[in-house]
Design an enzyme around this catalytic site. Structure first.
Site, PDB file in Angstrom:
ATOM      1  N   TYR A 146      36.005  33.110  45.844  1.00 48.23           N
ATOM      2  CA  TYR A 146      37.215  32.823  46.612  1.00 48.23           C
ATOM      3  C   TYR A 146      36.929  31.959  47.835  1.00 48.23           C
ATOM      4  O   TYR A 146      37.811  31.275  48.331  1.00 48.23           O
ATOM      5  CB  TYR A 146      37.866  34.131  47.084  1.00 48.23           C
ATOM      6  CG  TYR A 146      38.749  34.787  46.068  1.00 48.23           C
ATOM      7  CD1 TYR A 146      38.247  35.210  44.845  1.00 48.23           C
ATOM      8  CD2 TYR A 146      40.094  35.015  46.339  1.00 48.23           C
ATOM      9  CE1 TYR A 146      39.060  35.846  43.929  1.00 48.23           C
ATOM     10  CE2 TYR A 146      40.911  35.643  45.424  1.00 48.23           C
ATOM     11  CZ  TYR A 146      40.394  36.053  44.221  1.00 48.23           C
ATOM     12  OH  TYR A 146      41.207  36.668  43.320  1.00 48.23           O
ATOM     13  N   LYS A 195      27.538  41.226  36.921  1.00 45.51           N
ATOM     14  CA  LYS A 195      27.222  40.488  35.691  1.00 45.51           C
ATOM     15  C   LYS A 195      25.767  40.034  35.819  1.00 45.51           C
ATOM     16  O   LYS A 195      25.437  38.842  35.783  1.00 45.51           O
ATOM     17  CB  LYS A 195      28.211  39.311  35.531  1.00 45.51           C
ATOM     18  CG  LYS A 195      28.115  38.570  34.207  1.00 45.51           C
ATOM     19  CD  LYS A 195      28.605  39.358  33.009  1.00 45.51           C
ATOM     20  CE  LYS A 195      28.367  38.587  31.719  1.00 45.51           C
ATOM     21  NZ  LYS A 195      28.641  39.402  30.510  1.00 45.51           N
ATOM     22  N   ASP A 227      32.085  43.103  31.920  1.00 44.46           N
ATOM     23  CA  ASP A 227      32.820  43.075  30.640  1.00 44.46           C
ATOM     24  C   ASP A 227      32.897  44.482  30.052  1.00 44.46           C
ATOM     25  O   ASP A 227      33.932  44.912  29.541  1.00 44.46           O
ATOM     26  CB  ASP A 227      32.212  42.055  29.655  1.00 44.46           C
ATOM     27  CG  ASP A 227      30.693  42.101  29.573  1.00 44.46           C
ATOM     28  OD1 ASP A 227      30.054  42.842  30.366  1.00 44.46           O
ATOM     29  OD2 ASP A 227      30.130  41.402  28.714  1.00 44.46           O
ATOM     30  N   ASP A 251      39.383  41.679  41.721  1.00 49.56           N
ATOM     31  CA  ASP A 251      40.758  41.204  41.540  1.00 49.56           C
ATOM     32  C   ASP A 251      41.226  41.532  40.123  1.00 49.56           C
ATOM     33  O   ASP A 251      42.301  42.101  39.917  1.00 49.56           O
ATOM     34  CB  ASP A 251      40.808  39.685  41.784  1.00 49.56           C
ATOM     35  CG  ASP A 251      42.203  39.123  41.562  1.00 49.56           C
ATOM     36  OD1 ASP A 251      43.161  39.733  42.057  1.00 49.56           O
ATOM     37  OD2 ASP A 251      42.324  38.077  40.884  1.00 49.56           O
ATOM     38  N   ASP A 255      43.856  44.909  38.700  1.00 48.31           N
ATOM     39  CA  ASP A 255      45.105  44.758  37.939  1.00 48.31           C
ATOM     40  C   ASP A 255      45.041  45.582  36.649  1.00 48.31           C
ATOM     41  O   ASP A 255      46.027  46.225  36.259  1.00 48.31           O
ATOM     42  CB  ASP A 255      45.350  43.283  37.561  1.00 48.31           C
ATOM     43  CG  ASP A 255      46.198  42.549  38.604  1.00 48.31           C
ATOM     44  OD1 ASP A 255      46.103  42.914  39.785  1.00 48.31           O
ATOM     45  OD2 ASP A 255      46.930  41.616  38.226  1.00 48.31           O
TER      46      ASP A 255
END
Ligand code: IPM
Ligand code: MG
Length: 366
Positions: A146, A195, A227, A251, A255
């Site tokens: 970001y 990751k 993942d 982020d 959700d």
């Protein structure tokens, strides 16, 4: 107590849901003898329309001068709104990122909790839901993709876009400590998500989290690839207590977590720095498609206001009163449209209400 609250109503459903949160706060003030004073702060599309930029320096100063900031939502329809024809740094979201960075709000807490009453709204099978779940997503909020350098340029005649993902050890350490501190007050389990099989930033993340973990012998911790975490959230969400992760992963995973709690309209959040100051906002967006219709769910914003009372003002009893009022209203069968039972499910004892009514009902039960 006197509390000076900056209020960012913002765009889309923002003003509607913030009005309900203020209604509930005012009721708390009346009942427990506190004075909540509000100063409106322009941010997002409404600020672009009024000033040409999504967040002015004056607005940042007003936020800094407040004890805490309560926010609704910002932004519009990214394919149709004129705001998205502007340069990226002038779009609504740039205002929010600037505010997070200017106030050093590095720790984003997003609790995802399945209310007993909303089991029906959870898209997962009953055997997966079991007794429900209760997790805290700790998202790093001021680093990573970001805030890295980004550019679009032509390289050898080919248009090429670059976004740089950078984390230093200090940024990782401070969010990791927060995550472990919060785990100590919960079920003492941290799942650090990265990751590390691909990214250097994730390998550093993992190394620093391991160092921090040594100071918290009571906390069980594990590493999980992002993942796999996305999969585990729908396969067995009960396994999680605190999920600790970087900005972009957080982020996306928050959700996903919100959806398994029934609706993004239920998920509150707090963005904190090293002081008592915080920015409190629902995790959902501005939902331009339903703005102005009076049907948006104000509960995430109301619960964000409860987090504000708890984390910025140490008003735990008052925060409990709001959370219990929300539970009570759900128990009595009141639902906004996003959490109504689906076709084929029983609607016995369920009453659909709009945004204002939901706010009234919760305020009355504080
Ligand atoms: C969120 C939102 C923001 C983010 C957007 C509006 C920039 O999706 O708070 O999760 O990506 O952080
Ligand atoms: Mg998001």
């Amino acid at each position: 107590m006197e509390c000076q609250i900056g209020v960012i109503s913002g765009d889309g459903i923002g003003p509607e849901i913030v009005t309900e949160a203020k209604k509930v706060l005012d009721q708390v003030g009346k009942k427990y003898g506190h004075n909540f004073r509000y100063t409106e702060i322009l941010m997002g599309g409404c600020s672009i329309d009024a000033t040409g930029v999504p967040l002015t320096d004056d607005a940042i100063e007003t936020a800094k001068a407040s004890d805490a900031v309560l926010m609704g939502s910002i932004g519009g329809n990214t394919s149709t709104s004129p705001w998205y024809k502007l340069a990226p740094e002038l779009r609504p979201e740039a205002g929010l990122l600037k505010l997070r960075k200017s106030l050093n709000l590095f720790a984003n807490l997003r609790p995802a909790y399945l209310y007993e009453e909303l089991k029906e709204a959870c898209p997962l099978r009953d055997d997966i839901i079991g007794d429900g779940f209760d997790m805290m997503i700790m998202r790093e909020l001021t680093g990573g993709l970001y805030f890295g350098e980004r550019k679009t340029e032509e390289v050898d005649g080919v248009v090429t876009a670059t976004d740089i993902l950078t984390y230093n050890e200090n940024e990782i350490r401070r969010i990791a400590k927060r995550g472990f501190d919060i785990a100590m007050k919960r079920c003492k389990k941290v799942t650090s998500v990265d990751k590390a099989n691909v990214l250097d930033s994730s390998r550093l993340w993992r190394k620093v989290v391991e160092e921090v973990a040594k100071d918290y012998p009571e906390v069980t911790y594990e590493h999980m690839l992002v993942d796999n975490c996305a999969m585990q959230l729908v396969k067995d969400p009960k396994q999680f207590d605190v999920i600790l992760t970087e900005n972009m992963f957080g982020d996306i995973l928050s959700d996903e977590a919100s959806m398994v709690t029934g609706s993004i309209g239920m998920l509150s959040s707090a963005s904190l720095n090293d002081t008592k100051f915080g920015l409190y906002e629902p995790s959902g967006g501005s939902a331009p498609d339903i703005a102005g219709k009076g049907i948006a769910n104000p509960i995430a914003t109301i619960l964000s206001a409860a987090m504000m009372l708890r984390y910025s003002f140490d008003l735990d009893k008052e925060a409990d009163a709001i959370e219990n009022a929300v539970k009570q209203v759900l128990k009595e069968g009141y639902r906004t449209i996003d959490i109504m039972p689906q076709a084929g499910e029983s609607k016995d004892g369920i009453t659909q209400v709009g945004t204002v009514k939901m706010g009234d009902l919760i305020a009355e039960r504080v």
